[in-house]
Design a protein around this motif. Sequence first.
Motif, PDB file in Angstrom:
ATOM      1  N   ASP A   1       0.834  -1.205   0.000  1.00  0.00           N
ATOM      2  CA  ASP A   1       0.000   0.000   0.000  1.00  0.00           C
ATOM      3  C   ASP A   1       0.870   1.258   0.000  1.00  0.00           C
ATOM      4  O   ASP A   1       0.589   2.214  -0.725  1.00  0.00           O
ATOM      5  CB  ASP A   1      -0.928  -0.006   1.209  1.00  0.00           C
ATOM      6  CG  ASP A   1      -1.937   1.126   1.158  1.00  0.00           C
ATOM      7  OD1 ASP A   1      -2.705   1.185   0.181  1.00  0.00           O
ATOM      8  OD2 ASP A   1      -1.941   1.953   2.089  1.00  0.00           O
ATOM      9  N   ARG A   2       1.920   1.256   0.802  1.00  0.00           N
ATOM     10  CA  ARG A   2       2.831   2.415   0.843  1.00  0.00           C
ATOM     11  C   ARG A   2       3.478   2.645  -0.528  1.00  0.00           C
ATOM     12  O   ARG A   2       3.614   3.777  -0.980  1.00  0.00           O
ATOM     13  CB  ARG A   2       3.907   2.218   1.898  1.00  0.00           C
ATOM     14  CG  ARG A   2       3.380   2.269   3.323  1.00  0.00           C
ATOM     15  CD  ARG A   2       4.518   2.094   4.294  1.00  0.00           C
ATOM     16  NE  ARG A   2       5.370   3.276   4.207  1.00  0.00           N
ATOM     17  CZ  ARG A   2       5.555   4.129   5.198  1.00  0.00           C
ATOM     18  NH1 ARG A   2       4.968   3.922   6.355  1.00  0.00           N
ATOM     19  NH2 ARG A   2       6.333   5.177   5.040  1.00  0.00           N
ATOM     20  N   LEU A   3       3.878   1.549  -1.165  1.00  0.00           N
ATOM     21  CA  LEU A   3       4.504   1.673  -2.488  1.00  0.00           C
ATOM     22  C   LEU A   3       3.495   2.146  -3.528  1.00  0.00           C
ATOM     23  O   LEU A   3       3.835   2.944  -4.405  1.00  0.00           O
ATOM     24  CB  LEU A   3       5.129   0.343  -2.908  1.00  0.00           C
ATOM     25  CG  LEU A   3       6.359  -0.057  -2.094  1.00  0.00           C
ATOM     26  CD1 LEU A   3       6.777  -1.477  -2.438  1.00  0.00           C
ATOM     27  CD2 LEU A   3       7.509   0.910  -2.311  1.00  0.00           C
ATOM     28  N   ASP A   4       2.254   1.672  -3.438  1.00  0.00           N
ATOM     29  CA  ASP A   4       1.202   2.116  -4.363  1.00  0.00           C
ATOM     30  C   ASP A   4       0.948   3.613  -4.251  1.00  0.00           C
ATOM     31  O   ASP A   4       0.536   4.253  -5.200  1.00  0.00           O
ATOM     32  CB  ASP A   4      -0.110   1.365  -4.102  1.00  0.00           C
ATOM     33  CG  ASP A   4      -0.110  -0.028  -4.685  1.00  0.00           C
ATOM     34  OD1 ASP A   4       0.766  -0.335  -5.524  1.00  0.00           O
ATOM     35  OD2 ASP A   4      -0.995  -0.822  -4.301  1.00  0.00           O
ATOM     36  N   HIS A   5       1.171   4.155  -3.059  1.00  0.00           N
ATOM     37  CA  HIS A   5       0.942   5.578  -2.817  1.00  0.00           C
ATOM     38  C   HIS A   5       2.243   6.380  -2.819  1.00  0.00           C
ATOM     39  O   HIS A   5       2.291   7.478  -2.269  1.00  0.00           O
ATOM     40  CB  HIS A   5       0.180   5.774  -1.505  1.00  0.00           C
ATOM     41  CG  HIS A   5      -1.204   5.248  -1.567  1.00  0.00           C
ATOM     42  ND1 HIS A   5      -1.545   3.963  -1.185  1.00  0.00           N
ATOM     43  CD2 HIS A   5      -2.352   5.813  -2.015  1.00  0.00           C
ATOM     44  CE1 HIS A   5      -2.831   3.773  -1.374  1.00  0.00           C
ATOM     45  NE2 HIS A   5      -3.352   4.872  -1.882  1.00  0.00           N
ATOM     46  N   ASP A   6       3.288   5.817  -3.424  1.00  0.00           N
ATOM     47  CA  ASP A   6       4.605   6.464  -3.544  1.00  0.00           C
ATOM     48  C   ASP A   6       5.178   6.918  -2.206  1.00  0.00           C
ATOM     49  O   ASP A   6       5.883   7.915  -2.124  1.00  0.00           O
ATOM     50  CB  ASP A   6       4.538   7.654  -4.515  1.00  0.00           C
ATOM     51  CG  ASP A   6       4.241   7.205  -5.932  1.00  0.00           C
ATOM     52  OD1 ASP A   6       4.741   6.130  -6.322  1.00  0.00           O
ATOM     53  OD2 ASP A   6       3.505   7.909  -6.632  1.00  0.00           O
ATOM     54  N   GLU A   7       4.875   6.183  -1.136  1.00  0.00           N
ATOM     55  CA  GLU A   7       5.426   6.515   0.176  1.00  0.00           C
ATOM     56  C   GLU A   7       6.722   5.766   0.441  1.00  0.00           C
ATOM     57  O   GLU A   7       7.527   6.206   1.241  1.00  0.00           O
ATOM     58  CB  GLU A   7       4.410   6.197   1.268  1.00  0.00           C
ATOM     59  CG  GLU A   7       3.163   7.039   1.178  1.00  0.00           C
ATOM     60  CD  GLU A   7       2.124   6.613   2.200  1.00  0.00           C
ATOM     61  OE1 GLU A   7       2.501   6.045   3.245  1.00  0.00           O
ATOM     62  OE2 GLU A   7       0.936   6.850   1.953  1.00  0.00           O
ATOM     63  N   GLY A   8       6.908   4.625  -0.191  1.00  0.00           N
ATOM     64  CA  GLY A   8       8.120   3.836  -0.008  1.00  0.00           C
ATOM     65  C   GLY A   8       8.187   3.196   1.363  1.00  0.00           C
ATOM     66  O   GLY A   8       7.420   3.502   2.255  1.00  0.00           O
ATOM     67  N   PRO A   9       9.133   2.281   1.527  1.00  0.00           N
ATOM     68  CA  PRO A   9       9.286   1.620   2.824  1.00  0.00           C
ATOM     69  C   PRO A   9       9.915   2.574   3.832  1.00  0.00           C
ATOM     70  O   PRO A   9      10.641   3.485   3.453  1.00  0.00           O
ATOM     71  CB  PRO A   9      10.217   0.448   2.505  1.00  0.00           C
ATOM     72  CG  PRO A   9      10.988   0.901   1.321  1.00  0.00           C
ATOM     73  CD  PRO A   9      10.056   1.781   0.532  1.00  0.00           C
ATOM     74  N   PRO A  10       9.643   2.388   5.118  1.00  0.00           N
ATOM     75  CA  PRO A  10      10.191   3.281   6.124  1.00  0.00           C
ATOM     76  C   PRO A  10      11.684   3.088   6.361  1.00  0.00           C
ATOM     77  O   PRO A  10      12.329   3.973   6.879  1.00  0.00           O
ATOM     78  CB  PRO A  10       9.392   2.933   7.383  1.00  0.00           C
ATOM     79  CG  PRO A  10       8.931   1.545   7.157  1.00  0.00           C
ATOM     80  CD  PRO A  10       8.751   1.413   5.673  1.00  0.00           C
ATOM     81  N   VAL A  11      12.207   1.940   5.984  1.00  0.00           N
ATOM     82  CA  VAL A  11      13.629   1.662   6.139  1.00  0.00           C
ATOM     83  C   VAL A  11      14.114   0.901   4.925  1.00  0.00           C
ATOM     84  O   VAL A  11      13.331   0.340   4.186  1.00  0.00           O
ATOM     85  CB  VAL A  11      13.951   0.823   7.400  1.00  0.00           C
ATOM     86  CG1 VAL A  11      13.620   1.600   8.640  1.00  0.00           C
ATOM     87  CG2 VAL A  11      13.271  -0.497   7.371  1.00  0.00           C
ATOM     88  N   SER A  12      15.377   0.905   4.656  1.00  0.00           N
ATOM     89  CA  SER A  12      16.051   0.129   3.605  1.00  0.00           C
ATOM     90  C   SER A  12      16.763  -0.982   4.282  1.00  0.00           C
ATOM     91  O   SER A  12      17.517  -0.629   5.186  1.00  0.00           O
ATOM     92  CB  SER A  12      17.074   0.876   2.863  1.00  0.00           C
ATOM     93  OG  SER A  12      17.507   0.043   1.836  1.00  0.00           O
TER      94      SER A  12
END
Length: 80
Positions: free
Chosen positions: A60-71
């Motif tokens: 969902d975060r990726l669908d909304h261009d928010e990306g993951p909170p950490v790498s």
Amino acid sequence: MGSWAFEKALKACYRVEIEQEEDGRFLAEVVNLPGVMAYGETADAALAHVQALALRVLADRLDHDEGPPVSATFETSAAV
């Protein structure tokens, strides 16, 4: 959503803490994804539920261009 963003999210490591509640159920929480927690009758069931929920939250975060909170690797810690 670019495939590079999805690959980066899947390569991330997320810490999962599991605790047994007074009623016998287990609660698993993904520490670096606020609000991502799930119950299970066993520690394994709670872990499976929280992993599925975490993947849905990340998608969902990726669908909304928010990306993951950490790498997504999951590391567990149980306090029983």
